[in-house]
Design a protein around this motif. Structure first.
Motif: not given
Length: 261
Positions: A168-177, A133-140
């Motif tokens: 926005p494409q290219g944005s960093k999203i944070d994941l809670v695992l 999807y053109g996104l990036k991983i930020g913090d986990t």
């Protein structure tokens, strides 16, 4: 001996044969010679270094050197808008004049994409989906949950976001695992005045265990039974119990629906 056999031994035949072989040889040499001239074999113009340049400057360089060009765009938070981030062929490659050079530039206007639903995925699976999807991983970060490395929540700019949110494409999203351990304690559910089936469902959903069921009074309709008390129950001094704790229920016949006989 036949006349044809005798002819094959004559000097005239040998001369004709040699002339035919020579003509074929000369024809082959001529083809290679003119083919080399036509294709300019071994000749070429080196592709200039364009990566890192602003796209307007890159276009000027290509036009001055007689190249054609085509431009694609991507969104990136790490590169300045308008910068060339990829080129094909690479710089220094010898190509013919008028060759088309393909450029990839950073768009000046970010493209929005819809956040995919990541909660069914593990971290490794989510990384592949996010990349598509053109996104990036930020913090986990991790929180108690029995599903190890399962995506529990997606956050963007510090806020939890749901699938389908435009970002926005290219944005960093944070994941809670999930950390694979789960919580050691859970809230005691309030089951009083709930029907028995709903209470059973709530007990299971809270990670607790159904204990004994005590019937109070006469029960004539087992499909209409209501919880009147529970052990343990939530109080001001005790609001949590360990996962798996048994919840004992006392139930009684529920009220008849309005209009019943």
């Amino acid at each position: 001996m036949s006349k044809f056999g005798a002819y094959l031994k004559t000097k005239h035949f040998r001369n004709n044969l040699l002339m035919a072989i020579g003509s074929v040889f000369l024809l082959i040499l001529a083809i290679f010679f003119f083919l080399g001239i036509y294709t300019r074999h071994g000749e070429g113009v080196p592709v200039p270094q364009l990566k890192g340049m602003q796209v307007e400057n890159a276009i000027n360089v290509l036009q001055e050197q007689g190249f054609q060009y085509k431009i694609d765009s991507v969104y990136s938070l790490d590169q300045p808008p308008g910068a060339v981030v990829e080129q094909d062929p690479d710089a220094g490659t010898n190509v013919k004049e008028n060759r088309t050079i393909y450029l990839t530039m950073v768009t000046r206007v970010p493209l929005n994409v819809l956040l995919p639903d990541l909660e069914p995925y593990t971290y490794r699976e989510a990384v592949a989906v996010i990349s598509n999807y053109g996104l990036k991983i930020g913090d986990t970060t991790y929180k108690p949950d029995i599903a190890r490395d399962r995506v529990l929540e997606v956050r963007f700019a510090g806020q939890a976001i749901k699938p389908g949110t435009k970002i926005p494409q290219g944005s960093k999203i944070d994941l809670v695992l999930g950390n694979g351990e789960g919580a050691s304690e859970v809230d005691i559910p309030d089951l009083v005045n709930q029907d028995l089936d709903a209470a059973k469902f709530a007990i299971k959903g809270a990670g607790l265990t159904l204990g004994t069921i005590t019937y109070q009074g006469t029960v004539t309709d087992s499909t209409n039974v209501t919880v009147v008390s529970q052990i343990p129950m939530k109080t001001d001094s005790a609001s949590k119990v360990s996962i798996g704790t048994r919840i004992n229920l006392t139930v009684a016949q529920g009220k008849k629906p309005d209009g019943g006989n």
